[in-house]
Design an enzyme around this catalytic site. Sequence first.
Site, PDB file in Angstrom:
ATOM      1  N   GLU A 156      -5.421  -4.332  -4.793  1.00  0.00           N
ATOM      2  CA  GLU A 156      -6.085  -5.461  -5.443  1.00  0.00           C
ATOM      3  C   GLU A 156      -7.474  -5.011  -5.881  1.00  0.00           C
ATOM      4  OE1 GLU A 156      -6.010  -9.040  -3.131  1.00  0.00           O
ATOM      5  OE2 GLU A 156      -3.877  -8.812  -2.710  1.00  0.00           O
ATOM      6  N   LYS A 205       7.384   3.236   1.247  1.00  0.00           N
ATOM      7  CA  LYS A 205       6.373   2.192   1.078  1.00  0.00           C
ATOM      8  C   LYS A 205       5.769   1.788   2.435  1.00  0.00           C
ATOM      9  CE  LYS A 205       4.088  -1.415  -0.060  1.00  0.00           C
ATOM     10  NZ  LYS A 205       3.280  -1.891  -1.109  1.00  0.00           N
ATOM     11  N   PHE A 250     -10.062   6.350   3.005  1.00  0.00           N
ATOM     12  CA  PHE A 250      -9.609   5.441   4.066  1.00  0.00           C
ATOM     13  C   PHE A 250     -10.114   5.853   5.439  1.00  0.00           C
ATOM     14  CE2 PHE A 250      -6.952   2.054   2.393  1.00  0.00           C
ATOM     15  CZ  PHE A 250      -7.058   2.372   1.058  1.00  0.00           C
ATOM     16  N   GLY A 254     -15.306  -0.150  10.022  1.00  0.00           N
ATOM     17  CA  GLY A 254     -15.818  -1.476   9.675  1.00  0.00           C
ATOM     18  C   GLY A 254     -15.102  -2.562  10.443  1.00  0.00           C
ATOM     19  N   CYS A 261      -1.216  -6.984   2.392  1.00  0.00           N
ATOM     20  CA  CYS A 261      -0.223  -5.929   2.624  1.00  0.00           C
ATOM     21  C   CYS A 261      -0.297  -5.283   4.000  1.00  0.00           C
ATOM     22  CB  CYS A 261      -0.365  -4.853   1.559  1.00  0.00           C
ATOM     23  SG  CYS A 261       0.269  -5.388  -0.023  1.00  0.00           S
ATOM     24  N   LYS A 321     -11.791  -7.791   0.821  1.00  0.00           N
ATOM     25  CA  LYS A 321     -12.445  -6.581   0.335  1.00  0.00           C
ATOM     26  C   LYS A 321     -13.108  -6.918  -0.995  1.00  0.00           C
ATOM     27  CE  LYS A 321      -8.860  -4.485  -2.433  1.00  0.00           C
ATOM     28  NZ  LYS A 321      -8.099  -3.311  -2.753  1.00  0.00           N
TER      29      LYS A 321
HETATM   30  C1  UDX Z   1      -2.986  -1.990  -0.086  1.00  0.00           C
HETATM   31  C2  UDX Z   1      -2.510  -0.573  -0.443  1.00  0.00           C
HETATM   32  O1  UDX Z   1      -3.632   0.282  -0.640  1.00  0.00           O
HETATM   33  C3  UDX Z   1      -1.606  -0.598  -1.637  1.00  0.00           C
HETATM   34  O2  UDX Z   1      -1.107   0.706  -1.913  1.00  0.00           O
HETATM   35  C4  UDX Z   1      -0.464  -1.541  -1.294  1.00  0.00           C
HETATM   36  O3  UDX Z   1       0.558  -1.508  -2.134  1.00  0.00           O
HETATM   37  C5  UDX Z   1      -1.012  -2.934  -1.068  1.00  0.00           C
HETATM   38  O4  UDX Z   1      -1.900  -2.867   0.038  1.00  0.00           O
HETATM   39  P1  UDX Z   1      -4.901  -3.666  -0.843  1.00  0.00           P
HETATM   40  O5  UDX Z   1      -4.407  -4.552   0.240  1.00  0.00           O
HETATM   41  O6  UDX Z   1      -5.186  -4.240  -2.169  1.00  0.00           O
HETATM   42  O7  UDX Z   1      -3.878  -2.454  -1.091  1.00  0.00           O
HETATM   43  O8  UDX Z   1      -6.274  -3.036  -0.311  1.00  0.00           O
HETATM   44  P2  UDX Z   1      -6.853  -1.630   0.143  1.00  0.00           P
HETATM   45  O9  UDX Z   1      -7.887  -1.212  -0.820  1.00  0.00           O
HETATM   46  O10 UDX Z   1      -5.793  -0.652   0.451  1.00  0.00           O
HETATM   47  O11 UDX Z   1      -7.612  -2.056   1.482  1.00  0.00           O
HETATM   48  C6  UDX Z   1      -6.928  -2.713   2.551  1.00  0.00           C
HETATM   49  C7  UDX Z   1      -7.877  -3.105   3.645  1.00  0.00           C
HETATM   50  O12 UDX Z   1      -8.354  -1.970   4.348  1.00  0.00           O
HETATM   51  C8  UDX Z   1      -9.133  -3.854   3.179  1.00  0.00           C
HETATM   52  O13 UDX Z   1      -9.366  -4.927   4.066  1.00  0.00           O
HETATM   53  C9  UDX Z   1     -10.239  -2.832   3.287  1.00  0.00           C
HETATM   54  O14 UDX Z   1     -11.494  -3.408   3.518  1.00  0.00           O
HETATM   55  C10 UDX Z   1      -9.766  -2.025   4.481  1.00  0.00           C
HETATM   56  N1  UDX Z   1     -10.280  -0.642   4.508  1.00  0.00           N
HETATM   57  C11 UDX Z   1      -9.907   0.229   3.531  1.00  0.00           C
HETATM   58  C12 UDX Z   1     -11.092  -0.222   5.539  1.00  0.00           C
HETATM   59  O15 UDX Z   1     -11.431  -1.010   6.444  1.00  0.00           O
HETATM   60  N2  UDX Z   1     -11.518   1.067   5.545  1.00  0.00           N
HETATM   61  C13 UDX Z   1     -11.166   1.969   4.603  1.00  0.00           C
HETATM   62  O16 UDX Z   1     -11.591   3.123   4.702  1.00  0.00           O
HETATM   63  C14 UDX Z   1     -10.331   1.535   3.555  1.00  0.00           C
END
Ligand code: UDX
Length: 436
Positions: A156, A205, A250, A254, A261, A321
């Site tokens: 997203e 997936k 990743f 935090g 997802c 996010k």
């Molecule tokens: C995710 C997957 O990345 C994507 O491939 C899938 O198909 C759908 O789910 P999304 O949920 O949009 O995408 O967000 P993403 O950017 O992956 O972050 C997910 C969560 O992890 C967020 O709450 C973000 O804040 C958290 N996050 C991400 C962390 O806390 N630390 C990180 O280093 C990365």
Amino acid sequence: MKNIAVVGTGYVGLVTGTCFANLGNKITCLDIDEEKIARLRQGEIPIYEPGLTELVERNVKAGRLFFTTSYEEALADAEFVFICVGTPSGVDGEADLRYVRMAAETIAKTMDHPLIVVNKSTVPVGTGDWVADIIKRSQPDPIDFSVVSCPEFLKEGSAITDFMNPDRVVLGSLDPEAADKVAQLHLPLRAPIIVTDLRTAEMIKYASNAFLATRISFINEIAAICEKLGADVQEVAAGMGYDKRIGPHFLNAGLGYGGSCFPKDVKALEHMALVHGSHPSLLRAVMEINRDARRWAVLTLRELLGGLDQRRIGLLGLAFKPNTDDLRESPAMEIAHLLQNEGAHVCGYDPVAMPGAAQINPEMRLAEDPYELAQGVDALLLCTEWDEFKNLDMVRIKSVMAQPILVDGRNIYDPTQMQALGFTYRGVGRGNNNGR
Ligand code: UDX
């Protein structure tokens, strides 16, 4: 130009349909929600996704993108039908497949010519076979079809870029010819295409999302240890990330992962493992650490404020996010609830997610901007790392707060700078850099 029907106009369906239209195909997006389709026909996009409104408008104007509630209309000349409906968490963490079932049954009853049914919804391993069975069972007269799994990997906030520049396209099918036709649709994206069987594609997936969630929980566990031992997790992650086997992504410590997802998919994978007699202890630890990441914020605020009852706390950012208005499993919303339970007065500010937040938590006061939010609060907790929070006038922020306590749930501020400005600053896992 191919003729494609897309069932479901949520994030995945709308982005997939619009992007395929932009690649020159004729797309009919279908949803059973009449109001949503009426809004889409007027160019009103029900979600906040950067660039999507313009892209929808352009493709509607070009006569490549249509919206309907009628399966007859959507399937009329379609060669492919993409299933992009929601698979929410069921009571026991399992993926709830009722919308997939409804879509499969209606496709079966409506189709009057051979179709390739492509499943993009995140579904438990084995669902592709189940969908094929449902279609076969529900067809009034047998008509040829194939099922191909094509999981989505869209984030997203950057879903269009992700669609147009995927790291890979995964296709699963027992019918190589159908898989090849779906592969052709993706050729303009110039990405590696992995063709495998249905179950393996479905598992790719889940395993990908579970692995990313694991990285986040891993670094959050390291953050908790850093905090005790006086190391700084930001620098630890940066130092680890240079190792090519690890990579830098990743690894941001935090308040943990949220969204539509990761929480749902890790839970669903745990459920799949359990019902098949496996012991998913790593997945359980990942979820437990993620819950602790929220609790960390509450514990830290309680400690710094000497209790939470009647304390006024401002939350900077409410979406799960940045660059989305999505509040599903948002750490901020969960933390707001926990703080309110202990008697705190919580107010919040988010650049785009406030209308949704007001509905979910009517007790939470909402501010017009970060400065109004800071007015008179005993502490600020940064929950979502929106860019606009990175360059706030922190002198002004501090001057209006009742107490200069700043808890940085996403480690976006420089601890030394914040301390120099007179804040009592706490970041996640920032050890002796935390200014104690
Ligand atoms: C995710 C997957 O990345 C994507 O491939 C899938 O198909 C759908 O789910 P999304 O949920 O949009 O995408 O967000 P993403 O950017 O992956 O972050 C997910 C969560 O992890 C967020 O709450 C973000 O804040 C958290 N996050 C991400 C962390 O806390 N630390 C990180 O280093 C990365």
